[in-house]
Design a protein around this motif. Structure first.
Motif, PDB file in Angstrom:
ATOM      1  N   GLY A 162      -5.648  29.929 -18.229  1.00  0.00           N
ATOM      2  CA  GLY A 162      -5.993  29.295 -17.016  1.00  0.00           C
ATOM      3  C   GLY A 162      -7.186  28.312 -16.972  1.00  0.00           C
ATOM      4  N   ILE A 163      -8.027  28.767 -17.652  1.00  0.00           N
ATOM      5  CA  ILE A 163      -9.711  28.079 -17.684  1.00  0.00           C
ATOM      6  C   ILE A 163      -9.507  26.730 -18.068  1.00  0.00           C
ATOM      7  CG2 ILE A 163     -12.019  27.851 -18.473  1.00  0.00           C
ATOM      8  CD1 ILE A 163     -11.816  31.034 -18.441  1.00  0.00           C
ATOM      9  N   LEU A 164      -8.622  26.508 -19.629  1.00  0.00           N
ATOM     10  CA  LEU A 164      -8.380  25.317 -20.115  1.00  0.00           C
ATOM     11  C   LEU A 164      -7.645  24.520 -19.000  1.00  0.00           C
ATOM     12  CD1 LEU A 164      -8.461  23.433 -22.608  1.00  0.00           C
ATOM     13  CD2 LEU A 164      -6.323  24.355 -23.159  1.00  0.00           C
ATOM     14  N   GLY A 165      -6.486  25.028 -18.317  1.00  0.00           N
ATOM     15  CA  GLY A 165      -5.976  24.288 -17.500  1.00  0.00           C
ATOM     16  C   GLY A 165      -6.809  23.625 -16.284  1.00  0.00           C
ATOM     17  N   LEU A 166      -7.540  24.368 -15.757  1.00  0.00           N
ATOM     18  CA  LEU A 166      -8.611  24.003 -14.865  1.00  0.00           C
ATOM     19  C   LEU A 166      -9.302  22.843 -15.247  1.00  0.00           C
ATOM     20  CD1 LEU A 166      -9.675  27.215 -12.852  1.00  0.00           C
ATOM     21  CD2 LEU A 166      -8.123  25.382 -11.974  1.00  0.00           C
ATOM     22  N   ILE A 167      -9.943  23.056 -16.479  1.00  0.00           N
ATOM     23  CA  ILE A 167     -10.612  21.930 -17.062  1.00  0.00           C
ATOM     24  C   ILE A 167      -9.844  20.688 -17.071  1.00  0.00           C
ATOM     25  CG2 ILE A 167     -11.849  21.095 -19.189  1.00  0.00           C
ATOM     26  CD1 ILE A 167     -12.779  24.037 -19.446  1.00  0.00           C
ATOM     27  N   ILE A 168      -8.673  20.743 -17.553  1.00  0.00           N
ATOM     28  CA  ILE A 168      -7.739  19.577 -17.944  1.00  0.00           C
ATOM     29  C   ILE A 168      -7.450  18.825 -16.453  1.00  0.00           C
ATOM     30  CG2 ILE A 168      -5.551  18.794 -18.635  1.00  0.00           C
ATOM     31  CD1 ILE A 168      -5.679  20.915 -20.823  1.00  0.00           C
ATOM     32  N   VAL A 169      -6.924  19.686 -15.457  1.00  0.00           N
ATOM     33  CA  VAL A 169      -6.866  19.002 -14.346  1.00  0.00           C
ATOM     34  C   VAL A 169      -8.003  18.415 -13.673  1.00  0.00           C
ATOM     35  CG1 VAL A 169      -6.124  19.743 -11.839  1.00  0.00           C
ATOM     36  CG2 VAL A 169      -4.687  20.766 -13.807  1.00  0.00           C
ATOM     37  N   LEU A 172       1.057  -1.206   0.100  1.00  0.00           N
ATOM     38  CA  LEU A 172      -0.058  -0.008   0.082  1.00  0.00           C
ATOM     39  C   LEU A 172       0.916   1.405  -0.027  1.00  0.00           C
ATOM     40  CD1 LEU A 172      -2.949   0.541  -0.188  1.00  0.00           C
ATOM     41  CD2 LEU A 172      -2.871   0.955   2.457  1.00  0.00           C
ATOM     42  N   ASP A 173       2.270   1.275   0.479  1.00  0.00           N
ATOM     43  CA  ASP A 173       2.923   2.314   0.414  1.00  0.00           C
ATOM     44  C   ASP A 173       3.019   2.844  -0.862  1.00  0.00           C
ATOM     45  OD1 ASP A 173       4.498   4.297   1.849  1.00  0.00           O
ATOM     46  OD2 ASP A 173       6.108   3.187   1.102  1.00  0.00           O
ATOM     47  N   ILE A 174       3.402   2.109  -1.750  1.00  0.00           N
ATOM     48  CA  ILE A 174       3.752   2.456  -3.129  1.00  0.00           C
ATOM     49  C   ILE A 174       2.354   3.185  -3.774  1.00  0.00           C
ATOM     50  CG2 ILE A 174       3.923   1.917  -5.638  1.00  0.00           C
ATOM     51  CD1 ILE A 174       5.161  -0.717  -4.381  1.00  0.00           C
ATOM     52  N   HIS A 175       1.194   2.621  -3.462  1.00  0.00           N
ATOM     53  CA  HIS A 175      -0.042   3.302  -3.980  1.00  0.00           C
ATOM     54  C   HIS A 175      -0.228   4.622  -3.215  1.00  0.00           C
ATOM     55  CE1 HIS A 175      -1.308  -0.045  -6.591  1.00  0.00           C
ATOM     56  NE2 HIS A 175      -0.813  -0.755  -5.602  1.00  0.00           N
ATOM     57  N   GLY A 176       0.074   4.765  -1.943  1.00  0.00           N
ATOM     58  CA  GLY A 176      -0.234   5.928  -1.226  1.00  0.00           C
ATOM     59  C   GLY A 176       0.798   6.935  -1.716  1.00  0.00           C
ATOM     60  N   ARG A 177       1.902   6.594  -2.110  1.00  0.00           N
ATOM     61  CA  ARG A 177       3.056   7.596  -2.673  1.00  0.00           C
ATOM     62  C   ARG A 177       2.366   8.189  -4.109  1.00  0.00           C
ATOM     63  NH1 ARG A 177       8.531   7.126  -0.782  1.00  0.00           N
ATOM     64  NH2 ARG A 177       8.455   5.713   1.071  1.00  0.00           N
ATOM     65  N   ILE A 178       1.826   7.132  -4.754  1.00  0.00           N
ATOM     66  CA  ILE A 178       1.494   7.557  -6.023  1.00  0.00           C
ATOM     67  C   ILE A 178       0.187   8.612  -5.985  1.00  0.00           C
ATOM     68  CG2 ILE A 178      -0.001   6.656  -7.961  1.00  0.00           C
ATOM     69  CD1 ILE A 178       1.940   3.978  -7.799  1.00  0.00           C
ATOM     70  N   VAL A 179      -0.762   8.154  -5.168  1.00  0.00           N
ATOM     71  CA  VAL A 179      -1.884   9.162  -4.958  1.00  0.00           C
ATOM     72  C   VAL A 179      -1.432  10.521  -4.239  1.00  0.00           C
ATOM     73  CG1 VAL A 179      -3.943   9.449  -3.702  1.00  0.00           C
ATOM     74  CG2 VAL A 179      -3.407   7.336  -4.864  1.00  0.00           C
ATOM     75  N   ALA A 180      -0.672  10.491  -3.181  1.00  0.00           N
ATOM     76  CA  ALA A 180      -0.280  11.731  -2.628  1.00  0.00           C
ATOM     77  C   ALA A 180       0.471  12.736  -3.693  1.00  0.00           C
ATOM     78  CB  ALA A 180       0.746  11.477  -1.429  1.00  0.00           C
ATOM     79  N   ASN A 181       1.355  11.870  -4.427  1.00  0.00           N
ATOM     80  CA  ASN A 181       2.307  12.748  -5.577  1.00  0.00           C
ATOM     81  C   ASN A 181       1.057  13.315  -6.568  1.00  0.00           C
ATOM     82  OD1 ASN A 181       4.845  12.428  -4.611  1.00  0.00           O
ATOM     83  ND2 ASN A 181       4.897  10.617  -5.885  1.00  0.00           N
ATOM     84  N   TRP A 182       0.074  12.730  -6.797  1.00  0.00           N
ATOM     85  CA  TRP A 182      -0.982  13.383  -7.734  1.00  0.00           C
ATOM     86  C   TRP A 182      -1.640  14.372  -7.196  1.00  0.00           C
ATOM     87  CZ3 TRP A 182      -1.820  14.654 -12.169  1.00  0.00           C
ATOM     88  CH2 TRP A 182      -3.238  15.192 -12.703  1.00  0.00           C
ATOM     89  N   MET A 183      -2.002  14.033  -5.865  1.00  0.00           N
ATOM     90  CA  MET A 183      -2.871  15.377  -5.216  1.00  0.00           C
ATOM     91  C   MET A 183      -1.987  16.567  -5.051  1.00  0.00           C
ATOM     92  SD  MET A 183      -5.018  13.278  -2.401  1.00  0.00           S
ATOM     93  CE  MET A 183      -3.802  13.008  -1.277  1.00  0.00           C
ATOM     94  N   LEU A 184      -0.814  16.308  -4.570  1.00  0.00           N
ATOM     95  CA  LEU A 184      -0.035  17.587  -4.527  1.00  0.00           C
ATOM     96  C   LEU A 184       0.311  18.087  -5.924  1.00  0.00           C
ATOM     97  CD1 LEU A 184       2.884  16.442  -2.218  1.00  0.00           C
ATOM     98  CD2 LEU A 184       0.775  18.173  -1.675  1.00  0.00           C
ATOM     99  N   SER A 185       0.381  17.449  -6.951  1.00  0.00           N
ATOM    100  CA  SER A 185       0.616  17.992  -8.452  1.00  0.00           C
ATOM    101  C   SER A 185      -0.590  18.435  -8.864  1.00  0.00           C
ATOM    102  CB  SER A 185       1.225  16.861  -9.516  1.00  0.00           C
ATOM    103  OG  SER A 185       2.308  16.183  -8.864  1.00  0.00           O
ATOM    104  N   SER A 186      -1.654  17.976  -8.634  1.00  0.00           N
ATOM    105  CA  SER A 186      -2.819  18.434  -9.206  1.00  0.00           C
ATOM    106  C   SER A 186      -3.196  19.914  -8.580  1.00  0.00           C
ATOM    107  CB  SER A 186      -4.101  17.546  -9.122  1.00  0.00           C
ATOM    108  OG  SER A 186      -4.372  17.284  -7.712  1.00  0.00           O
ATOM    109  N   LEU A 187      -3.039  19.977  -7.216  1.00  0.00           N
ATOM    110  CA  LEU A 187      -3.251  21.188  -6.512  1.00  0.00           C
ATOM    111  C   LEU A 187      -2.201  22.396  -6.974  1.00  0.00           C
ATOM    112  CD1 LEU A 187      -4.222  22.747  -3.890  1.00  0.00           C
ATOM    113  CD2 LEU A 187      -2.169  21.951  -2.740  1.00  0.00           C
TER     114      LEU A 187
END
Length: 164
Positions: free
Chosen positions: A127-134, A97-112
């Motif tokens: 920026g509107i296009l960027g928000l839609i894509i994210v 689960l540690d691997i999956h947790g790192r993947i999810v945490a990295n995505w959450m921080l990246s998307s933020l």
């Protein structure tokens, strides 16, 4: 799973490029010796190569970890808190689960980070296009990650920055 089917799975992973020849030989030797063996992890996640192949319950827990990001649609901020809590509370009990947790945490921080940059760029309208894509990627990636996790495979979210 029989020894023959496990060697066949390892061969497929090697042919796909998921395992190097050295990793393949090491895993094959462990399978033939009847010792526990690990599964390949995405590049950048360097953990010991020796824990057991994930069980069905570990796969389901990893899938729940990915899907827990959707809780933010029900209760604000729960989509950020729940995955981190699941990861931190269960990673010692379920090492996979540690691997999956790192993947999810990295995505959450990246998307933020991507959302903040897009919010600033709204001034020039891109920026509107960027928000839609994210937003779309935040809907799609947990589904793919959850399905892969249920199959016992970690899946790195494309475009995710590796913080952990």
């Amino acid at each position: 799973m029989s020894v023959a089917s496990e060697i066949q799975r390892l061969t497929e992973l090697r042919n796909q490029g998921a395992l190097t020849e050295a990793e393949f030989q090491e895993a094959k030797a462990k399978v033939l010796a009847g010792q526990p063996y690990g599964y390949h992890q995405p590049d950048g996640f360097h953990q010991p190569y020796g824990f057991n192949v994930p069980s069905a319950s570990a796969n389901q827990m990893a899938m729940i970890l990915h899907f827990s990001q959707y809780l933010g649609f029900i209760v604000p901020m729960l989509g950020f808190v729940a995955p981190i809590l699941i990861w931190q509370l269960k990673k010692d009990e379920i090492p996979e689960l540690d691997i999956h947790g790192r993947i999810v945490a990295n995505w959450m921080l990246s998307s933020l980070l991507y959302s903040l940059i897009s919010a600033v760029l709204i001034v020039v309208l891109i920026g509107i296009l960027g928000l839609i894509i994210v937003g779309l990627l935040s809907l799609i990636y947990p589904i793919i990650g959850g399905i892969k996790a249920n199959e016992g495979e970690p899946w790195d979210y494309p475009g995710s920055i590796r913080f952990f």
